[in-house]
Enzyme design. Structure first.
Site, mmCIF file in Angstrom:
data_model
loop_
_atom_site.group_PDB
_atom_site.id
_atom_site.type_symbol
_atom_site.label_atom_id
_atom_site.label_comp_id
_atom_site.label_asym_id
_atom_site.label_seq_id
_atom_site.Cartn_x
_atom_site.Cartn_y
_atom_site.Cartn_z
ATOM 1 N N TYR A 110 8.066 -0.363 -0.869
ATOM 2 C CA TYR A 110 9.331 -0.812 -1.459
ATOM 3 C C TYR A 110 10.517 -0.019 -0.931
ATOM 4 C CZ TYR A 110 7.692 -4.006 -5.157
ATOM 5 O OH TYR A 110 7.183 -5.056 -5.859
ATOM 6 N N LYS A 122 -6.237 0.249 -0.178
ATOM 7 C CA LYS A 122 -6.937 -0.487 0.876
ATOM 8 C C LYS A 122 -7.348 0.543 1.933
ATOM 9 C CE LYS A 122 -7.297 -4.434 1.974
ATOM 10 N NZ LYS A 122 -8.513 -5.309 1.952
ATOM 11 N N ASP A 133 -8.142 -5.813 -3.081
ATOM 12 C CA ASP A 133 -8.562 -7.217 -3.174
ATOM 13 C C ASP A 133 -9.744 -7.353 -4.131
ATOM 14 O OD1 ASP A 133 -10.019 -5.760 -1.308
ATOM 15 O OD2 ASP A 133 -10.325 -7.447 0.057
ATOM 16 N N ASP A 177 2.209 -3.600 -8.448
ATOM 17 C CA ASP A 177 3.037 -4.762 -8.823
ATOM 18 C C ASP A 177 2.149 -5.989 -8.985
ATOM 19 O OD1 ASP A 177 5.377 -6.403 -9.156
ATOM 20 O OD2 ASP A 177 5.159 -7.022 -7.064
ATOM 21 N N ASP A 221 0.613 -7.885 -12.667
ATOM 22 C CA ASP A 221 0.863 -9.289 -13.028
ATOM 23 C C ASP A 221 -0.453 -9.993 -13.361
ATOM 24 O OD1 ASP A 221 3.605 -9.320 -12.876
ATOM 25 O OD2 ASP A 221 3.694 -11.068 -11.562
HETATM 26 C C1 IPM Z 1 8.328 -5.950 -11.400
HETATM 27 C C2 IPM Z 1 9.090 -6.970 -10.598
HETATM 28 C C3 IPM Z 1 9.992 -6.237 -9.621
HETATM 29 C C4 IPM Z 1 9.113 -5.467 -8.660
HETATM 30 C C5 IPM Z 1 11.000 -7.109 -8.870
HETATM 31 C C6 IPM Z 1 11.823 -7.960 -9.810
HETATM 32 C C7 IPM Z 1 11.883 -6.311 -7.968
HETATM 33 O O1 IPM Z 1 8.221 -7.840 -9.974
HETATM 34 O O2 IPM Z 1 8.954 -5.099 -12.053
HETATM 35 O O3 IPM Z 1 7.101 -5.991 -11.372
HETATM 36 O O4 IPM Z 1 8.614 -6.021 -7.663
HETATM 37 O O5 IPM Z 1 8.886 -4.284 -8.899
HETATM 38 MG MG MG Z 2 6.202 -7.598 -10.531
#
Ligand code: IPM
Ligand code: MG
Length: 358
Positions: free
Chosen positions: A141, A191, A223, A247, A251
């Site tokens: 990032y 990885k 993965d 990240d 999710d």
């Molecule tokens: C998160 C989001 C952010 C990230 C984006 C909105 C920049 O996906 O906080 O997980 O990738 O960190």
């Molecule tokens: Mg995210």
């Protein structure tokens, strides 16, 4: 000593859910005589519309001087055309980097009453309680060099995934300590079969293992973790990973519960300062309808009370009110299995009522 809290509602449902969290905060302030100084500023697309930037210097300065920042959500289709530095997400990245919020704690837990909302079969998801510790200020990032080279044929773009040993040690320490306070299992995810930076990461985390003899440490390829999270999420207690893999995995983990509107997160620096935000985004599709679930934002307030404001007792109070709320069958639209549901604005008063009668 006075604690300062900065509220950044942001865009979309960010505004609606922070209103509910502030209601809970106001109640706790008044009923416990808390010496909290609460400020509010715009951020994200809303700040861009007003001031031409997603994060103004003034707001950043206040954030730096606050003990806790409550962050709603940013983004929306009306700002998607903007150049890189003006996009609402830059506010988030700017706050993380400027405040040094390297440790992102993303719990994924299930209220068994809501198991049917999960895309997984009940017996696989029941009792889920995992914590993802994501590195938040390094890796691909923020790695340099990065860029887009257009005066070349073919054109190309590149980013750098880089971690030094100190960055790995400090995030791994947070994860080992979290594991110590939970079920004493830590899975480090990278990885290492492909990337030098991951092999290095695995080496450093392995070296630290003996400092935490009670923690059962394992290593997994990202993965495989993505797959295992879906097949058997209960094998995990704490997962630690880099910015990018964390990240993605967080999710997946949040989605498993079927109610992303319930999950909070904390982003901490080494002096205990933190930014607290729900896992869900600004949800432009339902913004302004008053139907968003504010529980993730209210749980994020609980995390702020615990990690940055020194009032774990009040965090526990909020969490138990939320449990009570779910057990009594109150449902916002996202977690309702019938056409019956309550509105965003009804949630905080119900929670406050539980806290009053406790
Ligand atoms: C998160 C989001 C952010 C990230 C984006 C909105 C920049 O996906 O906080 O997980 O990738 O960190
Ligand atoms: Mg995210």
């Amino acid at each position: 000593m006075t604690k300062q809290i900065l509220i950044l509602p942001g865009d979309g449902i960010g505004k609606e859910v922070t209103t509910s969290a502030v209601e809970v905060l106001d109640y706790l302030k008044a009923s416990n005589d808390l010496d909290f100084n609460v400020l509010e500023r715009d951020v994200g697309g809303t700040s861009y519309d007003l001031y031409g930037k997603p994060l103004t210097e003034e707001t950043l300065e206040i954030a730096k001087n606050s003990d806790a920042v409550l962050f709603g959500a940013v983004g929306g289709p009306q700002w998607e055309h903007l150049g890189w530095d003006l996009r609402p997400e830059q506010a988030l990245l700017g706050l993380r980097k400027s405040l040094g919020l390297f440790a992102n704690l993303r719990p994924a837990f299930l209220f068994n009453e809501l198991a049917s909302a999960s895309p997984l079969k009940n017996h696989i998801i029941e009792n889920l309680d995992i914590l993802i510790v994501r590195e938040l200020t390094g890796g691909v990032y923020f790695g340099e060099p990065r860029g887009l080279v257009e005066d070349s044929d073919p054109k190309y773009a590149f980013n750098t995934m880089v971690y030094n040993e100190d960055e790995i040690r400090r995030i791994a320490k947070v994860a080992f300590e979290a594991a110590m306070s939970r079920n004493k299992k830590l899975c480090s995810v990278e990885k290492a079969n492909v990337l030098e930076v991951s092999k290095f990461w695995r080496g450093i985390v392995t070296e630290m293992g003996p400092d935490y003899p009670e923690v059962e440490l394992s290593h997994q390829l990202a993965d495989n973790t993505a797959m295992q999270l879906v097949l058997n999420p209960n094998q995990y207690d704490v997962i630690v990973s880099s910015n990018l893999f964390g990240d993605i995995l967080s999710d997946i983990a949040a989605t498993l519960t079927g109610s992303i509107g319930m999950l909070p997160s904390a982003s901490l620096n080494s002096s205990g300062q933190g930014m607290y935000e729900p896992c869900h985004g600004s949800a432009p599709d339902i913004a302004g309808q008053g139907i968003a679930n504010p529980l993730a934002m209210i749980s994020s307030l609980a995390m702020a009370l615990e990690y940055s404001l020194g009032r774990k007792d009040l965090a526990v109070k909020i969490e138990s009110a939320i449990k009570h709320f779910i057990q009594e069958g109150h449902r916002t639209k996202d977690i309702s299995t019938s056409s019956d549901f309550i509105k965003t604005s009804e949630v905080a008063p119900i929670l406050i009522n539980f806290m009053k009668n406790e």
